[in-house]
Design a protein around this motif. Sequence first.
Motif, PDB file in Angstrom:
ATOM      1  N   VAL A   1      22.223  -6.559 -14.687  1.00 50.01           N
ATOM      2  CA  VAL A   1      20.794  -6.421 -14.928  1.00 50.01           C
ATOM      3  C   VAL A   1      20.008  -6.689 -13.641  1.00 50.01           C
ATOM      4  CG1 VAL A   1      18.814  -7.351 -16.204  1.00 50.01           C
ATOM      5  CG2 VAL A   1      21.004  -6.999 -17.370  1.00 50.01           C
TER       6      VAL A   1
ATOM      7  N   LEU B   1      24.577  -8.159 -18.896  1.00 50.97           N
ATOM      8  CA  LEU B   1      24.776  -8.018 -20.334  1.00 50.97           C
ATOM      9  C   LEU B   1      26.220  -7.635 -20.587  1.00 50.97           C
ATOM     10  CD1 LEU B   1      21.591  -5.937 -21.322  1.00 50.97           C
ATOM     11  CD2 LEU B   1      21.919  -8.407 -21.582  1.00 50.97           C
TER      12      LEU B   1
ATOM     13  N   ASP C   1      13.577  -5.839 -23.676  1.00 50.28           N
ATOM     14  CA  ASP C   1      14.244  -5.614 -22.391  1.00 50.28           C
ATOM     15  C   ASP C   1      15.674  -5.116 -22.592  1.00 50.28           C
ATOM     16  OD1 ASP C   1      12.011  -6.434 -20.984  1.00 50.28           O
ATOM     17  OD2 ASP C   1      12.641  -8.538 -20.948  1.00 50.28           O
ATOM     18  N   THR C   2      16.380  -5.747 -23.527  1.00 52.35           N
ATOM     19  CA  THR C   2      17.762  -5.347 -23.802  1.00 52.35           C
ATOM     20  C   THR C   2      17.829  -3.900 -24.257  1.00 52.35           C
ATOM     21  OG1 THR C   2      18.316  -7.615 -24.436  1.00 52.35           O
ATOM     22  CG2 THR C   2      19.807  -5.873 -25.173  1.00 52.35           C
TER      23      THR C   2
ATOM     24  N   ASN D   1      18.070  -9.811 -34.375  1.00 51.70           N
ATOM     25  CA  ASN D   1      18.930  -8.692 -33.983  1.00 51.70           C
ATOM     26  C   ASN D   1      18.689  -7.479 -34.862  1.00 51.70           C
ATOM     27  OD1 ASN D   1      20.168  -9.893 -31.817  1.00 51.70           O
ATOM     28  ND2 ASN D   1      21.985 -10.534 -32.942  1.00 51.70           N
TER      29      ASN D   1
ATOM     30  N   LEU E   1      16.238 -12.425 -21.191  1.00 50.79           N
ATOM     31  CA  LEU E   1      15.779 -11.102 -21.566  1.00 50.79           C
ATOM     32  C   LEU E   1      15.277 -11.091 -23.006  1.00 50.79           C
ATOM     33  CD1 LEU E   1      18.689  -8.945 -20.105  1.00 50.79           C
ATOM     34  CD2 LEU E   1      16.455  -9.338 -19.084  1.00 50.79           C
TER      35      LEU E   1
ATOM     36  N   ASN F   1      14.342  -8.936 -26.552  1.00 50.22           N
ATOM     37  CA  ASN F   1      15.022  -7.841 -27.239  1.00 50.22           C
ATOM     38  C   ASN F   1      14.564  -6.482 -26.723  1.00 50.22           C
ATOM     39  OD1 ASN F   1      16.600  -9.442 -28.908  1.00 50.22           O
ATOM     40  ND2 ASN F   1      14.966  -9.683 -30.402  1.00 50.22           N
TER      41      ASN F   1
ATOM     42  N   GLU G   1      24.151 -12.175 -23.269  1.00 47.13           N
ATOM     43  CA  GLU G   1      23.484 -12.260 -21.965  1.00 47.13           C
ATOM     44  C   GLU G   1      24.170 -13.346 -21.130  1.00 47.13           C
ATOM     45  OE1 GLU G   1      18.949 -13.145 -20.308  1.00 47.13           O
ATOM     46  OE2 GLU G   1      19.303 -12.624 -22.420  1.00 47.13           O
TER      47      GLU G   1
ATOM     48  N   TYR H   1      17.348  -1.612 -21.272  1.00 54.03           N
ATOM     49  CA  TYR H   1      18.524  -1.516 -20.414  1.00 54.03           C
ATOM     50  C   TYR H   1      19.584  -0.609 -21.034  1.00 54.03           C
ATOM     51  CZ  TYR H   1      17.045  -4.969 -16.987  1.00 54.03           C
ATOM     52  OH  TYR H   1      16.380  -5.618 -15.978  1.00 54.03           O
TER      53      TYR H   1
ATOM     54  N   SER I   1      15.673  -5.818 -33.734  1.00 53.31           N
ATOM     55  CA  SER I   1      15.937  -5.112 -32.480  1.00 53.31           C
ATOM     56  C   SER I   1      16.641  -3.788 -32.751  1.00 53.31           C
ATOM     57  CB  SER I   1      16.800  -5.978 -31.554  1.00 53.31           C
ATOM     58  OG  SER I   1      16.127  -7.162 -31.206  1.00 53.31           O
TER      59      SER I   1
ATOM     60  N   ILE J   1      26.071  -7.726 -28.229  1.00 48.56           N
ATOM     61  CA  ILE J   1      25.626  -7.897 -26.843  1.00 48.56           C
ATOM     62  C   ILE J   1      25.347  -9.373 -26.556  1.00 48.56           C
ATOM     63  CG2 ILE J   1      23.765  -7.391 -25.207  1.00 48.56           C
ATOM     64  CD1 ILE J   1      23.547  -4.644 -26.406  1.00 48.56           C
TER      65      ILE J   1
END
Length: 449
Positions: free
Chosen positions: A58, A103, A7-8, A403, A3, A5, A35, A11, A406, A33
Amino acid sequence: MTLTNIDTIQYLRHAPILCKCSVQDLSRLIPFIEEHHLKAQDVLFRAEDKADKLFIPVNGTFQLLSGKRRIDDVSQGFVGEEAALDIDQYSLTCVAATNATALSIDTSAINKIKPANPFLEKGLYQSLVTHYVYKKNFLGREPTIDKDAELLAEGAQAQVLIGWILAIALPIVVALITARPSFEISESIQQFLTIFSAALVLWTFDLVAAFIPAVIIIFSLLVLDVAPSNIVLSGFSSSSFFLALSIFALGAVLSDSGLTYRIVLIILKAVPQSQFSYSLTLFLIGLFLTPVLPSANGRTQLVTPLMIDMVDALQLKTTGKGSTRLGFAAFSGATFMSFLFLSSKPINFVLVGLLPSQVRERFSLPYWTLAALAAGAVAIAGYLIISSLLFRNEEPTTLSRENLQSQIDILGPMNNSEWMAFVSIAIWLSGNEYAEVVKAMSLKRWFHY
C-alpha cells in the motif's frame, strides 16, 4: 496509518490484475483481507515459509531477498504471488525497506474467485517472474510442478484418444451383436441401441459439450425414421420443458448478475448473527416462494444460489454441519411445505376436484391454507427441532457488520444486470401465479360440470 474500509475497497479496485475482476468477486475477498504495518527491516515473510497469503503493498518499499542478495524492490503490485499459484512455500524473503503497509489476501479467498477469473493465474505468474533477474527456474529447484502438469496433460490426452476410439468402435460392435437373428431384436431398436451407445461414450468420457450427444440422438432418430417425429419431439412442446428451461435460465441470470450475492449480504447484515437465524431465513424464503411458484424443483433452483452464496459468505466448511444445516433449511422450505398452499402443486387442484360438491366450493386459496395451518405448524415445529438436534456444531458464524457493509459498498448501486434479473424474476413469478389462478378456475369449472 490505519486504512478505512473505503481505502481498502479503492486499493482492490485499482490493484493490477485484480481490477479486472467483477465487483462481486472483489466483495468476496473483503472478509479475508488483513492489514500489516511494518517498520524498516521488519520481515513480511521468509523463504520456505508456508505460502498462505498474497500481499499488496500500500505504501513504502519492500525488498525481495535470496539469502543476502537483493533480487527486487517492490512498491506496488504484488509480493508473495506463490500463495495464489498453488505453490506450497515462498521462494524469497520479503523485508520492509522503509516503514510500510501492506494488505494480505488469504489463499482460500483467491482460490474461490480464480475459476471465474482465469486471467488471475496468468497475471500473477507474470508478476512473480518479473521479480527475478536471471532466466533460470524462479523457484531455484527442479520444476516438479511443471512435470506434474505434463503428466496430467498426457493422461488427459490418452483419455480423450481412448474415448474417441470407443465412440467409433462400440456402436459397430453393438450393431453387429443386435443384428444377430438369435436375439430377435427389431430394426428400430437395433438402430436406437447403436446411436445410444455412441452418445453414452461421448457423455462418459466428456468428449464434447453435454447437450451435443442428446442432439445427435434426436437428429439420428429423425433421419433414420426410428420413431415418428411427433413422438421424438414431443418433449419440446410440453409445458414442463419450457418451465424447466425458464427456471434454469433464471437461475443462471440470478447467479451471473450477482443479485443473489447482494441479497445474501443484506440478509446477513439484517438478521441476528447465528446459524439458527440464517437457516430460518433460508427456510422462510423457500416458504414464501411455495404459493407463488408451483414447482418444487423450480423453487429449489431459485433458492440454491442464495444458499451457496450464504455458505461462502459465512466461510463455512462445505462438508460441515453448518453448511448442511443451511442446505437442509433451503430444501425444507422449498419442498416440504407444499401441502400448506393450494397453488404450490397442480395435484392439489385435482384433490379439490375429488371432494364432494358441497365441500369443494369452500376450498379457495385462503381456506386451503387455513385448513392446513395446524398440520403446517406441526411440520414447521418438527423442522426446527430436527434442525437444532441434528446439526449442532461449533463453527463460528459471527460476521463483522463493518465487513458486511464494506462488501455491500464495493458492490455499489444495483447495475443493469441486477435490475434485469430482478425484473425478470418478478415478471416470471407473477406470470406463474396468474397461470395457476387461471388453471384453478378452469379445474373448478370442469369438476362443476
